[in-house]
Design a protein around this motif. Structure first.
Motif, mmCIF file in Angstrom:
data_model
loop_
_atom_site.group_PDB
_atom_site.id
_atom_site.type_symbol
_atom_site.label_atom_id
_atom_site.label_comp_id
_atom_site.label_asym_id
_atom_site.label_seq_id
_atom_site.Cartn_x
_atom_site.Cartn_y
_atom_site.Cartn_z
ATOM 1 N N VAL A 19 -10.391 6.560 -4.069
ATOM 2 C CA VAL A 19 -10.162 5.868 -2.709
ATOM 3 C C VAL A 19 -9.875 4.569 -3.146
ATOM 4 O O VAL A 19 -10.582 3.781 -3.691
ATOM 5 N N THR A 20 -8.747 4.076 -2.460
ATOM 6 C CA THR A 20 -8.052 2.807 -2.615
ATOM 7 C C THR A 20 -8.377 1.586 -1.603
ATOM 8 O O THR A 20 -7.888 0.543 -1.670
ATOM 9 N N CYS A 21 -8.956 2.007 -0.563
ATOM 10 C CA CYS A 21 -9.108 1.168 0.706
ATOM 11 C C CYS A 21 -10.363 1.388 1.335
ATOM 12 O O CYS A 21 -11.128 2.270 0.811
ATOM 13 N N ALA A 22 -10.857 0.472 2.177
ATOM 14 C CA ALA A 22 -12.041 0.680 2.999
ATOM 15 C C ALA A 22 -11.807 0.186 4.362
ATOM 16 O O ALA A 22 -11.075 0.872 5.084
ATOM 17 N N ALA A 23 -12.528 -1.045 4.787
ATOM 18 C CA ALA A 23 -12.359 -1.263 6.173
ATOM 19 C C ALA A 23 -10.827 -1.863 6.464
ATOM 20 O O ALA A 23 -10.355 -1.750 7.711
ATOM 21 N N ASP A 24 -10.043 -1.964 5.372
ATOM 22 C CA ASP A 24 -8.369 -2.197 5.843
ATOM 23 C C ASP A 24 -7.827 -1.039 6.007
ATOM 24 O O ASP A 24 -6.824 -1.114 6.713
ATOM 25 N N TRP A 78 -13.485 7.559 -7.613
ATOM 26 C CA TRP A 78 -13.364 6.439 -8.287
ATOM 27 C C TRP A 78 -12.987 5.483 -6.970
ATOM 28 O O TRP A 78 -12.226 5.777 -6.113
ATOM 29 N N LEU A 79 -13.746 4.344 -6.703
ATOM 30 C CA LEU A 79 -13.352 3.190 -5.832
ATOM 31 C C LEU A 79 -12.592 2.123 -6.316
ATOM 32 O O LEU A 79 -12.984 1.457 -7.283
ATOM 33 N N THR A 80 -11.474 2.210 -5.851
ATOM 34 C CA THR A 80 -10.403 1.002 -6.335
ATOM 35 C C THR A 80 -9.802 0.024 -5.094
ATOM 36 O O THR A 80 -10.117 0.484 -4.095
ATOM 37 N N GLY A 81 -9.275 -0.832 -5.514
ATOM 38 C CA GLY A 81 -8.737 -1.828 -4.467
ATOM 39 C C GLY A 81 -9.872 -2.310 -3.621
ATOM 40 O O GLY A 81 -11.136 -2.584 -4.184
ATOM 41 N N ASP A 82 -9.795 -2.419 -2.388
ATOM 42 C CA ASP A 82 -10.788 -2.819 -1.288
ATOM 43 C C ASP A 82 -12.007 -1.906 -1.430
ATOM 44 O O ASP A 82 -12.961 -2.307 -0.947
ATOM 45 N N ALA A 83 -11.619 -0.497 -1.601
ATOM 46 C CA ALA A 83 -12.814 0.469 -1.973
ATOM 47 C C ALA A 83 -13.665 0.078 -2.874
ATOM 48 O O ALA A 83 -15.065 0.428 -2.743
ATOM 49 N N ALA A 84 -13.585 -0.923 -3.750
ATOM 50 C CA ALA A 84 -14.522 -1.195 -4.542
ATOM 51 C C ALA A 84 -15.579 -2.110 -4.051
ATOM 52 O O ALA A 84 -16.919 -1.702 -4.366
ATOM 53 N N CYS A 115 -13.342 0.790 -10.311
ATOM 54 C CA CYS A 115 -12.480 0.048 -11.009
ATOM 55 C C CYS A 115 -12.756 -1.254 -11.702
ATOM 56 O O CYS A 115 -13.366 -2.139 -10.751
ATOM 57 N N SER A 116 -12.972 -1.525 -12.710
ATOM 58 C CA SER A 116 -13.452 -2.737 -13.350
ATOM 59 C C SER A 116 -12.587 -3.650 -13.375
ATOM 60 O O SER A 116 -12.960 -4.844 -13.034
ATOM 61 N N GLN A 117 -10.980 -3.481 -13.367
ATOM 62 C CA GLN A 117 -10.200 -4.723 -12.949
ATOM 63 C C GLN A 117 -10.441 -5.061 -11.478
ATOM 64 O O GLN A 117 -10.417 -6.328 -11.112
ATOM 65 N N CYS A 118 -10.439 -3.893 -10.540
ATOM 66 C CA CYS A 118 -10.610 -4.199 -9.183
ATOM 67 C C CYS A 118 -11.894 -5.044 -8.767
ATOM 68 O O CYS A 118 -11.949 -6.061 -7.901
ATOM 69 N N ALA A 119 -13.101 -4.598 -9.748
ATOM 70 C CA ALA A 119 -14.486 -5.645 -9.361
ATOM 71 C C ALA A 119 -14.058 -6.940 -9.890
ATOM 72 O O ALA A 119 -14.368 -7.806 -9.223
ATOM 73 N N ALA A 120 -13.469 -7.062 -11.155
ATOM 74 C CA ALA A 120 -13.242 -8.412 -11.595
ATOM 75 C C ALA A 120 -12.504 -9.256 -10.746
ATOM 76 O O ALA A 120 -12.806 -10.467 -10.415
ATOM 77 N N ARG A 121 -11.627 -8.794 -9.969
ATOM 78 C CA ARG A 121 -10.611 -9.528 -9.183
ATOM 79 C C ARG A 121 -11.442 -10.045 -7.999
ATOM 80 O O ARG A 121 -11.225 -10.963 -7.249
ATOM 81 N N ARG A 122 -12.454 -9.245 -7.441
ATOM 82 C CA ARG A 122 -13.365 -9.474 -6.341
ATOM 83 C C ARG A 122 -14.727 -10.081 -6.804
ATOM 84 O O ARG A 122 -15.357 -10.329 -5.996
#
Length: 127
Positions: free
Chosen positions: A12-17, A42-48, A87-94
């Motif tokens: 899943v790559t999205c959440a509230a967006d 797997w939670l990636t992007g804003d789904a993180a 996702c570790s990269q997505c988490a780091a960016r956030r």
């Protein structure tokens, strides 16, 4: 003798967006658990953000979607019987670290996701 459902990897790559798409992915993951599939979500992007706790109340971020089960309830189903990874990269960016994750949620990167989806018999879906 009935065969078991094949393993399912849902990203899943999205959440509230994009709540409708996000909720579809979470619903598919939870439904596959109920059907007896081995599920890796797997939670990636804003789904993180869905895999984290909000510092003020210890609950994950959420969104409202009419006629849909709340994302935190669907995530709880997957955490109970499947695996949830941010996702570790997505988490780091956030700015999300291990201490920010819900109990049972792990951080991992693309190498592990690739290993999972290339395993024999796995069905991968991306939302």
């Amino acid at each position: 003798m009935p065969s078991s459902p094949r393993p399912l990897n849902v990203k899943v790559t999205c959440a509230a967006d994009a709540p409708e798409r996000s909720n579809q992915g979470l619903t598919v993951a939870a439904t596959a658990i109920a059907a007896g599939s081995r599920v890796s979500l797997w939670l990636t992007g804003d789904a993180a953000w869905l895999g984290t706790v909000v510092a003020t109340d210890g609950r994950p971020p959420t969104y409202d979607l009419e006629h849909a089960v709340a994302p935190e309830d669907l995530l709880a189903v997957v955490l109970e019987a499947g695996r949830v990874t941010v996702c570790s990269q997505c988490a780091a960016r956030r700015g999300i670290g291990d201490d920010d994750l819900l109990a049972g949620v792990r951080l991992a990167g693309a190498a592990l996701w690739t290993e999972e989806v290339l395993a024999e018999g796995v069905q991968a879906l991306v939302y």
